[in-house]
Scaffold this motif. Structure first.
Motif, PDB file in Angstrom:
ATOM      1  N   MET A   1      -6.157  24.053  16.510  1.00 25.15           N
ATOM      2  CA  MET A   1      -7.202  23.630  17.431  1.00 25.15           C
ATOM      3  C   MET A   1      -8.069  24.813  17.806  1.00 25.15           C
ATOM      4  N   ASP A   2      -9.301  24.521  18.243  1.00 24.77           N
ATOM      5  CA  ASP A   2     -10.194  25.587  18.684  1.00 24.77           C
ATOM      6  C   ASP A   2      -9.769  26.048  20.059  1.00 24.77           C
ATOM      7  N   VAL A   3      -9.755  27.368  20.252  1.00 27.33           N
ATOM      8  CA  VAL A   3      -9.314  27.936  21.519  1.00 27.33           C
ATOM      9  C   VAL A   3     -10.239  29.067  21.913  1.00 27.33           C
ATOM     10  N   THR A   4     -10.131  29.504  23.156  1.00 23.87           N
ATOM     11  CA  THR A   4     -10.885  30.663  23.615  1.00 23.87           C
ATOM     12  C   THR A   4     -10.135  31.928  23.261  1.00 23.87           C
ATOM     13  N   CYS A   5     -10.789  33.069  23.444  1.00 28.93           N
ATOM     14  CA  CYS A   5     -10.190  34.351  23.065  1.00 28.93           C
ATOM     15  C   CYS A   5      -8.921  34.651  23.851  1.00 28.93           C
ATOM     16  N   CYS A   6      -8.831  34.184  25.054  1.00 27.17           N
ATOM     17  CA  CYS A   6      -7.687  34.558  25.872  1.00 27.17           C
ATOM     18  C   CYS A   6      -6.500  33.633  25.657  1.00 27.17           C
ATOM     19  N   LYS A  79      -6.540  30.532   6.909  1.00 27.96           N
ATOM     20  CA  LYS A  79      -7.463  31.135   7.867  1.00 27.96           C
ATOM     21  C   LYS A  79      -6.926  30.922   9.278  1.00 27.96           C
ATOM     22  N   VAL A  80      -6.947  31.978  10.057  1.00 27.43           N
ATOM     23  CA  VAL A  80      -6.470  31.924  11.433  1.00 27.43           C
ATOM     24  C   VAL A  80      -7.598  32.372  12.348  1.00 27.43           C
ATOM     25  N   GLU A  81      -8.027  31.488  13.235  1.00 23.03           N
ATOM     26  CA  GLU A  81      -9.100  31.816  14.173  1.00 23.03           C
ATOM     27  C   GLU A  81      -8.488  32.336  15.465  1.00 23.03           C
ATOM     28  N   MET A  82      -8.622  33.632  15.680  1.00 25.67           N
ATOM     29  CA  MET A  82      -8.048  34.251  16.865  1.00 25.67           C
ATOM     30  C   MET A  82      -8.850  33.924  18.121  1.00 25.67           C
ATOM     31  N   CYS A  83     -10.160  33.850  17.975  1.00 26.85           N
ATOM     32  CA  CYS A  83     -11.035  33.427  19.056  1.00 26.85           C
ATOM     33  C   CYS A  83     -12.342  32.981  18.419  1.00 26.85           C
ATOM     34  N   HIS A  84     -13.235  32.415  19.197  1.00 29.23           N
ATOM     35  CA  HIS A  84     -14.453  31.830  18.641  1.00 29.23           C
ATOM     36  C   HIS A  84     -15.239  32.858  17.830  1.00 29.23           C
ATOM     37  N   GLY A  85     -15.487  32.521  16.568  1.00 28.25           N
ATOM     38  CA  GLY A  85     -16.286  33.386  15.716  1.00 28.25           C
ATOM     39  C   GLY A  85     -15.526  34.536  15.099  1.00 28.25           C
ATOM     40  N   ARG A  86     -14.234  34.620  15.337  1.00 24.56           N
ATOM     41  CA  ARG A  86     -13.435  35.721  14.798  1.00 24.56           C
ATOM     42  C   ARG A  86     -12.216  35.149  14.086  1.00 24.56           C
ATOM     43  N   MET A  87     -12.344  35.033  12.783  1.00 28.43           N
ATOM     44  CA  MET A  87     -11.311  34.438  11.957  1.00 28.43           C
ATOM     45  C   MET A  87     -10.862  35.433  10.906  1.00 28.43           C
ATOM     46  N   MET A 183      -6.988  42.583  14.492  1.00 25.76           N
ATOM     47  CA  MET A 183      -5.592  42.939  14.295  1.00 25.76           C
ATOM     48  C   MET A 183      -4.835  43.117  15.610  1.00 25.76           C
ATOM     49  N   GLU A 184      -5.469  43.665  16.626  1.00 24.36           N
ATOM     50  CA  GLU A 184      -4.760  43.888  17.890  1.00 24.36           C
ATOM     51  C   GLU A 184      -4.235  42.579  18.463  1.00 24.36           C
ATOM     52  N   MET A 185      -5.028  41.510  18.369  1.00 24.32           N
ATOM     53  CA  MET A 185      -4.570  40.210  18.826  1.00 24.32           C
ATOM     54  C   MET A 185      -3.558  39.605  17.858  1.00 24.32           C
ATOM     55  N   PHE A 186      -3.794  39.787  16.568  1.00 24.46           N
ATOM     56  CA  PHE A 186      -3.000  39.069  15.576  1.00 24.46           C
ATOM     57  C   PHE A 186      -1.543  39.530  15.533  1.00 24.46           C
ATOM     58  N   VAL A 187      -1.283  40.811  15.771  1.00 21.44           N
ATOM     59  CA  VAL A 187       0.106  41.290  15.689  1.00 21.44           C
ATOM     60  C   VAL A 187       0.989  40.662  16.767  1.00 21.44           C
ATOM     61  N   THR A 375      -7.566  53.263  12.732  1.00 23.36           N
ATOM     62  CA  THR A 375      -7.631  52.085  11.870  1.00 23.36           C
ATOM     63  C   THR A 375      -6.701  51.020  12.436  1.00 23.36           C
ATOM     64  N   ASP A 376      -6.682  49.864  11.776  1.00 24.57           N
ATOM     65  CA  ASP A 376      -5.787  48.789  12.201  1.00 24.57           C
ATOM     66  C   ASP A 376      -4.318  49.140  11.994  1.00 24.57           C
ATOM     67  N   SER A 377      -4.039  50.200  11.246  1.00 21.26           N
ATOM     68  CA  SER A 377      -2.649  50.615  11.048  1.00 21.26           C
ATOM     69  C   SER A 377      -1.956  50.900  12.370  1.00 21.26           C
ATOM     70  N   ARG A 378      -2.703  51.360  13.369  1.00 20.94           N
ATOM     71  CA  ARG A 378      -2.064  51.727  14.636  1.00 20.94           C
ATOM     72  C   ARG A 378      -1.456  50.501  15.307  1.00 20.94           C
ATOM     73  N   PHE A 379      -2.064  49.328  15.133  1.00 26.83           N
ATOM     74  CA  PHE A 379      -1.506  48.121  15.734  1.00 26.83           C
ATOM     75  C   PHE A 379      -0.266  47.663  14.975  1.00 26.83           C
ATOM     76  N   ILE A 380      -0.264  47.880  13.669  1.00 25.11           N
ATOM     77  CA  ILE A 380       0.895  47.512  12.855  1.00 25.11           C
ATOM     78  C   ILE A 380       2.075  48.414  13.210  1.00 25.11           C
ATOM     79  N   ARG A 381       1.829  49.721  13.313  1.00 25.18           N
ATOM     80  CA  ARG A 381       2.901  50.645  13.682  1.00 25.18           C
ATOM     81  C   ARG A 381       3.405  50.380  15.097  1.00 25.18           C
TER      82      ARG A 381
END
Length: 436
Positions: A1-6, A79-87, A183-187, A375-381
């Motif tokens: 479903m569509d959701v907001t960023c938060c 495809k994963v939509e983390m927030c509106h316009g950011r997939m 990436m920060e949200m996705f992890v 880079t996004d590596s910092r969120f993965i680590r």
């Protein structure tokens, strides 16, 4: 479903491959010269022409392109939509033993803005000159790696190869603006957990010399604004305790430290940029009129701190500078990363052993460094997973974010071959303790 960023949930769409989709060559071939070039290069140039540039990146175009790549690979794309316009998008090549931890190949879709007047060619035309150098924003950072991942997997599949571990190709938004809606949200998301990742590859930097550079950690970015209040008054007087006097002392403290770190780097043959703390003054604000002494002036610094530095002690040093500069000085952070995890590069580590052994077999030397930027590596680590920053670009000047960013087509093509050797090694790491 569509959701907001938060929201803690996201919209997930799964696309199955369409074998009757567009040509594997990827389109975008123009003129006799391009008809004769390597199909992988043509695909690379097509991807470069997509204007995924901030502040308004065309992510829809990138996702349509990646859907075609999934069709070409005959693999499903989610495809994963983390927030509106950011997939973000994930193409998955399932291993013969899916219970084992997977290998993640991460890349970001977005690129930084350009100052077109300073470019030799249109930054989004993907012009290839007579020497085979391809000019375009994203050639090094990091659309080349995206296509190299895809083409390496395509070749391995065409050879009929299968490996025990699953390989995920992930394409994320907004890395160039901090990764907060990527990436920060996705992890933290259940879909990330479902990927069952054991090891990740992400972007690195070019090396002007023969070796490849690999990055096992990153400096912590701190963006800090120091507020200096002071006595206002008429511009014709010697007013005491002004904001400008305090600002002057603050700037001197930060820039004196900058000079010390610069000297340390330049006088040591053992240190790289990632081993020292960089400080750069990026903004100064204050004042309302020529003849009015302002009641407050602010200065902003971009600070990058190596994982070897004690962050608590470093902030105490900032507090001392503020106290020494005068009363009432405060500071606030726009960004303050504190994760200092590093990925093991010991020969006893099975992931690093598989990674490094591949290059030994190819007779390619590696140089290990701390990544100087972020880079996004910092969120993965940060979630406890090993990640290596690596872009197969040697004998190439470092031009990320620079004018006239380019990459040689021969370096690009060799990079595909590197991943053809590297991916089988990583996806064939024997079962580790705790794995089924």
């Amino acid at each position: 479903m569509d959701v907001t960023c938060c929201s803690s949930t996201s919209r997930v769409v799964t696309m199955l491959p369409d074998k009757d989709g567009p040509s594997a060559l990827g389109g975008g071939v123009q003129g006799d010269l391009e008809m004769a070039e390597h199909p992988s290069v043509s695909l690379f140039r097509e991807y470069l022409r997509l204007k995924t540039v901030h502040p308004d990146p065309d992510y829809d175009a990138a996702l349509r392109f990646l859907e075609r790549m999934a069709q070409k690979l005959e693999l499903p794309m989610k495809k994963v939509e983390m927030c509106h316009g950011r997939m973000l998008a994930i193409i998955t090549w399932t291993g013969t033993n899916p219970a084992l931890k997977s290998v993640l190949l991460n890349s970001h879709m977005d690129v930084v803005p350009v100052f077109q007047d300073n470019w030799k060619y249109d930054a989004f035309a993907a012009v290839k000159d007579a020497e085979g150098n391809i000019y375009g924003r994203g050639t090094q950072d990091m659309k080349s790696v995206t296509i190299q991942y895809i083409e390496a997997v395509h070749r391995l599949k065409a050879e009929g190869k299968r490996f025990p571990r699953t390989i995920h190709l992930m394409f994320v938004p907004d890395e160039e603006v901090g990764g907060h809606k990527g990436m920060e949200m996705f992890v933290k998301h259940p879909e990330f957990q479902a990927l069952n990742i054991g090891f990740a590859l992400d972007e690195g930097l070019a090396n002007p010399r023969e070796p490849f550079t690999v990055f096992y950690g990153e400096r912590c970015p701190w963006w800090i604004t120091v507020q200096c209040p002071g006595s206002p008054g008429h511009g014709s007087r010697f007013v005491e305790n002004t904001a400008a006097e305090k600002l002057h002392k603050i700037i001197n403290s930060f820039l004196d430290f900058r000079e010390q770190e610069k000297t340390r780097l330049n006088t040591s043959q053992c240190l790289t940029l990632g081993d020292v703390t960089t400080v750069n003054m990026t903004m100064v604000k204050g004042g309302v009129a020529y003849n009015v002494i302002p009641a407050e002036m602010d200065v902003t610094f971009d600070i990058r701190i190596p994982p070897t530095v004690n962050l608590q002690e470093f902030e105490k040093q900032i507090q001392r500078w503020c106290k020494e500069a005068g009363e009432g000085i405060t500071y606030e952070f726009a960004q303050k990363h504190t994760n200092q995890d590093m990925t093991s590069t010991e020969d006893s580590d099975p992931w690093w052993k598989a990674f490094s052994a591949t290059f030994k077999t190819m007779n390619i030397s590696l140089e290990k460094e701390i990544f100087p930027a972020a880079t996004d590596s910092r969120f993965i680590r940060a979630v406890g997973l090993p990640a290596i920053g690596f872009s197969p670009m040697n004998q190439t000047p470092i031009l990320l974010h620079d004018h006239n960013e380019y990459l040689s087509e021969q370096v690009f093509l060799r990079g595909i071959q590197v991943y053809q050797e590297l991916l089988p090694a990583l996806a064939s790491v024997p079962a580790l303790p705790g794995e089924v």
